[in-house]
Write a protein that holds these residues in place. Sequence first.
Motif, PDB file in Angstrom:
ATOM      1  N   TYR A  97       3.703  15.202  15.088  1.00 11.46           N
ATOM      2  CA  TYR A  97       4.508  14.363  14.193  1.00 11.46           C
ATOM      3  C   TYR A  97       4.666  14.982  12.804  1.00 11.46           C
ATOM      4  CZ  TYR A  97       4.865  10.536  17.517  1.00 11.46           C
ATOM      5  OH  TYR A  97       5.184   9.772  18.621  1.00 11.46           O
ATOM      6  N   THR A  98       3.747  15.841  12.412  1.00 10.35           N
ATOM      7  CA  THR A  98       3.897  16.542  11.134  1.00 10.35           C
ATOM      8  C   THR A  98       5.161  17.397  11.136  1.00 10.35           C
ATOM      9  OG1 THR A  98       1.508  16.600  10.747  1.00 10.35           O
ATOM     10  CG2 THR A  98       2.844  18.241   9.589  1.00 10.35           C
ATOM     11  N   HIS A  99       5.439  18.038  12.263  1.00 12.60           N
ATOM     12  CA  HIS A  99       6.604  18.923  12.383  1.00 12.60           C
ATOM     13  C   HIS A  99       7.810  18.227  13.024  1.00 12.60           C
ATOM     14  CE1 HIS A  99       3.129  21.711  12.168  1.00 12.60           C
ATOM     15  NE2 HIS A  99       3.977  22.538  11.557  1.00 12.60           N
ATOM     16  N   PHE A 100       7.700  16.943  13.279  1.00 15.48           N
ATOM     17  CA  PHE A 100       8.732  16.220  14.034  1.00 15.48           C
ATOM     18  C   PHE A 100      10.065  16.182  13.287  1.00 15.48           C
ATOM     19  CE2 PHE A 100      11.123  12.408  15.065  1.00 15.48           C
ATOM     20  CZ  PHE A 100      11.085  12.360  16.452  1.00 15.48           C
ATOM     21  N   GLN A 101      11.123  16.498  14.013  1.00 16.88           N
ATOM     22  CA  GLN A 101      12.492  16.335  13.521  1.00 16.88           C
ATOM     23  C   GLN A 101      13.347  15.811  14.668  1.00 16.88           C
ATOM     24  OE1 GLN A 101      14.011  19.936  11.774  1.00 16.88           O
ATOM     25  NE2 GLN A 101      12.619  19.857  10.025  1.00 16.88           N
ATOM     26  N   PHE A 102      14.306  14.967  14.322  1.00 15.69           N
ATOM     27  CA  PHE A 102      15.202  14.403  15.329  1.00 15.69           C
ATOM     28  C   PHE A 102      16.626  14.536  14.809  1.00 15.69           C
ATOM     29  CE2 PHE A 102      16.949  10.430  17.493  1.00 15.69           C
ATOM     30  CZ  PHE A 102      17.058  11.037  18.733  1.00 15.69           C
ATOM     31  N   ILE A 103      17.315  15.535  15.307  1.00 15.50           N
ATOM     32  CA  ILE A 103      18.652  15.862  14.809  1.00 15.50           C
ATOM     33  C   ILE A 103      19.615  15.962  15.988  1.00 15.50           C
ATOM     34  CG2 ILE A 103      20.042  17.536  13.528  1.00 15.50           C
ATOM     35  CD1 ILE A 103      17.448  18.407  12.111  1.00 15.50           C
ATOM     36  N   HIS A 104      20.723  15.227  15.877  1.00 14.56           N
ATOM     37  CA  HIS A 104      21.763  15.244  16.916  1.00 14.56           C
ATOM     38  C   HIS A 104      21.189  14.958  18.303  1.00 14.56           C
ATOM     39  CE1 HIS A 104      24.417  16.614  13.829  1.00 14.56           C
ATOM     40  NE2 HIS A 104      23.840  17.796  13.708  1.00 14.56           N
ATOM     41  N   GLY A 105      20.276  13.994  18.352  1.00 18.50           N
ATOM     42  CA  GLY A 105      19.734  13.565  19.635  1.00 18.50           C
ATOM     43  C   GLY A 105      18.694  14.493  20.230  1.00 18.50           C
ATOM     44  N   LYS A 106      18.233  15.502  19.471  1.00 10.09           N
ATOM     45  CA  LYS A 106      17.236  16.443  19.994  1.00 10.09           C
ATOM     46  C   LYS A 106      15.991  16.436  19.117  1.00 10.09           C
ATOM     47  CE  LYS A 106      17.422  20.970  19.459  1.00 10.09           C
ATOM     48  NZ  LYS A 106      17.829  22.394  19.584  1.00 10.09           N
ATOM     49  N   ILE A 107      14.827  16.328  19.771  1.00  9.30           N
ATOM     50  CA  ILE A 107      13.544  16.395  19.071  1.00  9.30           C
ATOM     51  C   ILE A 107      13.109  17.854  18.979  1.00  9.30           C
ATOM     52  CG2 ILE A 107      11.085  15.831  19.232  1.00  9.30           C
ATOM     53  CD1 ILE A 107      11.896  13.273  20.712  1.00  9.30           C
ATOM     54  N   SER A 108      12.597  18.224  17.821  1.00 10.85           N
ATOM     55  CA  SER A 108      11.974  19.539  17.683  1.00 10.85           C
ATOM     56  C   SER A 108      10.644  19.371  16.961  1.00 10.85           C
ATOM     57  CB  SER A 108      12.879  20.504  16.916  1.00 10.85           C
ATOM     58  OG  SER A 108      13.121  20.022  15.611  1.00 10.85           O
ATOM     59  N   SER A 109       9.684  20.235  17.294  1.00 14.46           N
ATOM     60  CA  SER A 109       8.373  20.167  16.660  1.00 14.46           C
ATOM     61  C   SER A 109       7.667  21.511  16.845  1.00 14.46           C
ATOM     62  CB  SER A 109       7.544  19.025  17.252  1.00 14.46           C
ATOM     63  OG  SER A 109       6.346  18.842  16.516  1.00 14.46           O
ATOM     64  N   SER A 117      11.091  22.111  21.777  1.00 16.55           N
ATOM     65  CA  SER A 117      12.480  21.656  21.710  1.00 16.55           C
ATOM     66  C   SER A 117      12.709  20.657  22.839  1.00 16.55           C
ATOM     67  CB  SER A 117      13.440  22.841  21.852  1.00 16.55           C
ATOM     68  OG  SER A 117      14.787  22.394  21.835  1.00 16.55           O
ATOM     69  N   LEU A 118      13.123  19.451  22.455  1.00 16.96           N
ATOM     70  CA  LEU A 118      13.251  18.375  23.440  1.00 16.96           C
ATOM     71  C   LEU A 118      14.625  17.713  23.367  1.00 16.96           C
ATOM     72  CD1 LEU A 118       9.757  16.682  22.986  1.00 16.96           C
ATOM     73  CD2 LEU A 118      10.539  17.907  25.022  1.00 16.96           C
ATOM     74  N   PRO A 119      15.624  18.316  23.998  1.00 15.92           N
ATOM     75  CA  PRO A 119      16.869  17.571  24.188  1.00 15.92           C
ATOM     76  C   PRO A 119      16.590  16.365  25.082  1.00 15.92           C
ATOM     77  CG  PRO A 119      17.125  19.892  24.774  1.00 15.92           C
ATOM     78  CD  PRO A 119      15.662  19.646  24.595  1.00 15.92           C
ATOM     79  N   HIS A 120      17.518  15.448  25.100  1.00 12.16           N
ATOM     80  CA  HIS A 120      17.335  14.210  25.858  1.00 12.16           C
ATOM     81  C   HIS A 120      16.951  14.464  27.310  1.00 12.16           C
ATOM     82  CE1 HIS A 120      19.084  11.062  28.525  1.00 12.16           C
ATOM     83  NE2 HIS A 120      18.425  10.266  27.712  1.00 12.16           N
ATOM     84  N   SER A 121      17.667  15.364  27.960  1.00 18.50           N
ATOM     85  CA  SER A 121      17.425  15.613  29.387  1.00 18.50           C
ATOM     86  C   SER A 121      16.044  16.214  29.624  1.00 18.50           C
ATOM     87  CB  SER A 121      18.505  16.535  29.953  1.00 18.50           C
ATOM     88  OG  SER A 121      18.532  17.766  29.246  1.00 18.50           O
ATOM     89  N   THR A 122      15.602  17.080  28.718  1.00 20.70           N
ATOM     90  CA  THR A 122      14.284  17.709  28.862  1.00 20.70           C
ATOM     91  C   THR A 122      13.171  16.683  28.682  1.00 20.70           C
ATOM     92  OG1 THR A 122      15.174  19.794  28.001  1.00 20.70           O
ATOM     93  CG2 THR A 122      12.776  19.541  28.010  1.00 20.70           C
ATOM     94  N   LEU A 123      13.311  15.828  27.679  1.00 21.20           N
ATOM     95  CA  LEU A 123      12.305  14.788  27.443  1.00 21.20           C
ATOM     96  C   LEU A 123      12.184  13.877  28.658  1.00 21.20           C
ATOM     97  CD1 LEU A 123      10.337  13.335  25.540  1.00 21.20           C
ATOM     98  CD2 LEU A 123      12.282  12.034  24.642  1.00 21.20           C
ATOM     99  N   ALA A 124      13.320  13.464  29.212  1.00 16.91           N
ATOM    100  CA  ALA A 124      13.306  12.592  30.392  1.00 16.91           C
ATOM    101  C   ALA A 124      12.640  13.289  31.570  1.00 16.91           C
ATOM    102  CB  ALA A 124      14.731  12.174  30.749  1.00 16.91           C
ATOM    103  N   SER A 125      12.946  14.568  31.754  1.00 14.07           N
ATOM    104  CA  SER A 125      12.381  15.320  32.873  1.00 14.07           C
ATOM    105  C   SER A 125      10.869  15.471  32.740  1.00 14.07           C
ATOM    106  CB  SER A 125      13.048  16.697  32.948  1.00 14.07           C
ATOM    107  OG  SER A 125      12.482  17.471  33.980  1.00 14.07           O
ATOM    108  N   ILE A 126      10.394  15.801  31.545  1.00 13.38           N
ATOM    109  CA  ILE A 126       8.953  15.988  31.320  1.00 13.38           C
ATOM    110  C   ILE A 126       8.186  14.690  31.564  1.00 13.38           C
ATOM    111  CG2 ILE A 126       7.207  16.444  29.547  1.00 13.38           C
ATOM    112  CD1 ILE A 126       9.185  18.436  28.305  1.00 13.38           C
ATOM    113  N   LEU A 127       8.751  13.567  31.110  1.00 12.14           N
ATOM    114  CA  LEU A 127       8.067  12.280  31.247  1.00 12.14           C
ATOM    115  C   LEU A 127       8.304  11.636  32.610  1.00 12.14           C
ATOM    116  CD1 LEU A 127       8.717  10.780  27.695  1.00 12.14           C
ATOM    117  CD2 LEU A 127       6.670  11.956  28.532  1.00 12.14           C
ATOM    118  N   GLY A 128       9.187  12.227  33.403  1.00 13.57           N
ATOM    119  CA  GLY A 128       9.413  11.723  34.753  1.00 13.57           C
ATOM    120  C   GLY A 128      10.151  10.404  34.806  1.00 13.57           C
TER     121      GLY A 128
END
Length: 369
Positions: A97-109, A117-128
């Motif tokens: 969370y220290t490095h957390f950024q949320f820009i144009h629907g993509k999380i980066s940290s 790098s967590l675009p929407h599709s990647t986040l959904a895939s990782i969390l199942g």
Amino acid sequence: MAPKKSVSSEDPRKKRLKSKASRDEPPSLDKSFASSEYLVRFHDDISRRTVVFGKIVDFPYFANHHIHIRELFQAQGWENFLSTRQKQYTTLVKHFYTHFQFIHGKISSYVKGKSISLPHSTLASILGVPRTGAQRYTTNSWVQFEGYDPLESIRQMCGNPNIQELSRPKIADLTLESRLIHHIIAHNILPRSGSYEYTSYLDLFIMWAILNKVKLDLAFYIAWHMETCVNKKNGALPYGLHITTILNHFGVDFSGEKETRDVSHKDVYGETTMRTNELKLKLQGMKNQCKRIKSLEAHLLGSSRMNEDNFQLVLGRLDSLATSMGNIQTSIDNFSAMVTRKFSTYDEQFGTLETSIQEINERLINQGI
């Protein structure tokens, strides 16, 4: 001759200030932080925040007790997400969370030298979780969504079709099923710290969607909730145990981490949760009974006053009716007297007519007609 002691020319007060500054100085920069800016942010802000671990839902327990919430979360595709059991690495969550950024629907940290790098599709895939579903996020007004009627949804959640006022219900007003769903939302879907006894606008929309099997995009809600919490002053940091899944996906090294948290029986929704809820329900039932007694007392007192008022009103109406009846009786008497007089006149006239007819008949007989 003994050597002279060296005397420092530095002001003792400055030495004390330097000593204090060295104690307060943040730890030295290493690969834990991408830059000194993040190091300062961690030291001054994120390190002091609470991490929300989350809850593990024991679906078999609820199924065995005929509480059918499993089907509702299976319909969303969230059963595995809500059943995940793993260790939380608290310091690494805070680095995330220290490095957390949320820009144009993509999380980066950035954590321990690993860029995330967590675009929407990647986040959904990782969390199942599924990548599709409704996307509505608001914190200060009723959610606008086709088919969603807030008042009807509240009636459904409270099991009371007679609710007329549109307002967010208290937890105590919800059915047991709705209450359990709300607890899961408050700990897993939109995790937060503090009191869980209130419902937010977004809670109510998500509850409605779950109860009615309207698909929601969980990855969308997770990303936006992370953004909301990290930007909130002293906000708790959500999804503690699920961030372990994310960090593991990106190959973050967990070795040497001392600040961890394992799953305990208190973290599992099951028997303990139900016992707590049953106790709360009993206490709430006692409170409701007291309220009903007080309400009944007030009603009885009010009814006594109301009956007295009604009695006086009825007496007034009876007086009015009696007056009207008296007037009607007078009218009838007057009409009767008039009819009597008329018939008396008719009798006299008929009597005179009868006499005249008899006289005519006698005259005709006398004349031989």
